[in-house]
Design an enzyme around this catalytic site. Sequence first.
Site, PDB file in Angstrom:
ATOM      1  N   ASP A   1       0.859  -1.189   0.000  1.00  0.00           N
ATOM      2  CA  ASP A   1       0.000   0.000   0.000  1.00  0.00           C
ATOM      3  C   ASP A   1       0.890   1.232   0.000  1.00  0.00           C
ATOM      4  OD1 ASP A   1      -2.314   1.795   0.435  1.00  0.00           O
ATOM      5  OD2 ASP A   1      -3.350  -0.057   0.937  1.00  0.00           O
TER       6      ASP A   1
ATOM      7  N   HIS B   1      -2.770   3.364  -4.580  1.00  0.00           N
ATOM      8  CA  HIS B   1      -2.208   2.805  -3.338  1.00  0.00           C
ATOM      9  C   HIS B   1      -0.791   2.281  -3.581  1.00  0.00           C
ATOM     10  CE1 HIS B   1      -5.650   3.136  -0.604  1.00  0.00           C
ATOM     11  NE2 HIS B   1      -6.391   2.978  -1.676  1.00  0.00           N
TER      12      HIS B   1
ATOM     13  N   GLU C   1      -9.761   2.972  -5.292  1.00  0.00           N
ATOM     14  CA  GLU C   1      -9.398   4.360  -4.978  1.00  0.00           C
ATOM     15  C   GLU C   1      -8.231   4.858  -5.838  1.00  0.00           C
ATOM     16  OE1 GLU C   1     -10.845   4.513  -0.368  1.00  0.00           O
ATOM     17  OE2 GLU C   1      -8.866   3.669  -0.706  1.00  0.00           O
TER      18      GLU C   1
HETATM   19  C1  ACM Z   1     -10.636  -0.284   0.445  1.00  0.00           C
HETATM   20  O1  ACM Z   1     -11.089  -0.245   1.579  1.00  0.00           O
HETATM   21  N1  ACM Z   1     -10.086   0.801  -0.088  1.00  0.00           N
HETATM   22  C2  ACM Z   1     -10.659  -1.492  -0.346  1.00  0.00           C
END
Ligand code: ACM
Length: 403
Positions: free
Chosen positions: A35, A109, A171
Amino acid sequence: MLDVARHFFPVEFVLRMIDQLAAHKLNVLHLHLTDDQGWRIPIPGYPRLTEVGAWRPETIVGFDHEEDEYERDGEPHGGAYTRAELEDIVAYAAARHIDVLPEVDFPGHASAAIAAYPKLGNGGRSEVRTRWGISTHILNLEEATLRFVQAVFDEVTSIFPSAYVHGGGDEVPKREWRESAKVQRKRVELGIDNEEELQGWFTAQVDRMLREKQRRLVAWDEVVTGGAPRDTVVMAWRSTGYGVDAALRGYDVIMSPSEYLYLDHRQSTNPDEPVTFPASPLPLARVFEFEPVPEGLREAYGRPGCGRVLGGQVHLWSEYVPTVAHAEYMTFPRLCAFAEAVWRQPLAPGGTRSFPEFHRRLSHHATRLQAAGIRYRRFDTSSAFLELEQVPPERRLALAGPS
Ligand code: ACM
């Protein structure tokens, strides 16, 4: 799912959680390995991923409302598993009939990877992120970056035998792609209209890489927007509705809606609860109410073109979960309620699931958790965080700096 990216958890803890999954008849452990705040898996040819990408200089530990600013711990945090350790985790899980679903989260991410190799990004300063939330930095779409992505999935599939591999996809702010001349040239070359569809194209590249290895791509529900390949398994997290929508479009789905299954929410409104990222509570009884196949979808089942629900999944994101004891506190007994939800028939009508009956059995089950040394949250009193404070220091996860 265990998020080992936001806080790195030792192998012994992962094995301990596998024992608990087996005890609760759960058969998949999803490891969120990368991440913005940390990269945890070594990839041959890219040593800086773990030398640089696995470490951040400090961590946000709360918000000071009086000062109107984040509270920081000022301590370096990080770590990465070795290949041998990941193989041990896989073998330990397999011996308990549990598959390990690995996740590398692309193209968003990805700040930790971009901090290690800035050429993967779209320019500008990038570092292993210390703040939580969504980073604007995402992967670029150059050939060298796709070769990197291929190398990552080559290694991931050589360590993890799981038939499914998670490629992330959640995201992904598109601003960098909109503003990058190189990405825009690529978009035009590909004959693609907009950046959402560019993500669809990226998802299709990952899907192809995995299909060549006879693996199936799992991705977060955002990938539906850009038109992910139809064999993608959609992990519905934003809500049950996104899962229903994906299934009706023909995708197979893993139901993991945050409103029932995100264990990073606090467990009650008691002010003694530890700081959490999402403010709203997710009490035990709410997890218990989770329906893997919601009613609206049950009616559509069997209709040609309708996807299937492959299962349900509960998640522990670890932004505000820095220690093993804290992770156990957030996970138990809510994981027990989740197991009950996926193993028992619906709550109504004519179902066999009953919260009072479950709660009575949970008191006996707590004896088992105690015997295993699990620091579960007390559910028989209103005391909230007392258990965690009693954890001896040697049981806490060391927040060591880089050697
Ligand atoms: C997430 O909670 N962004 C998968």
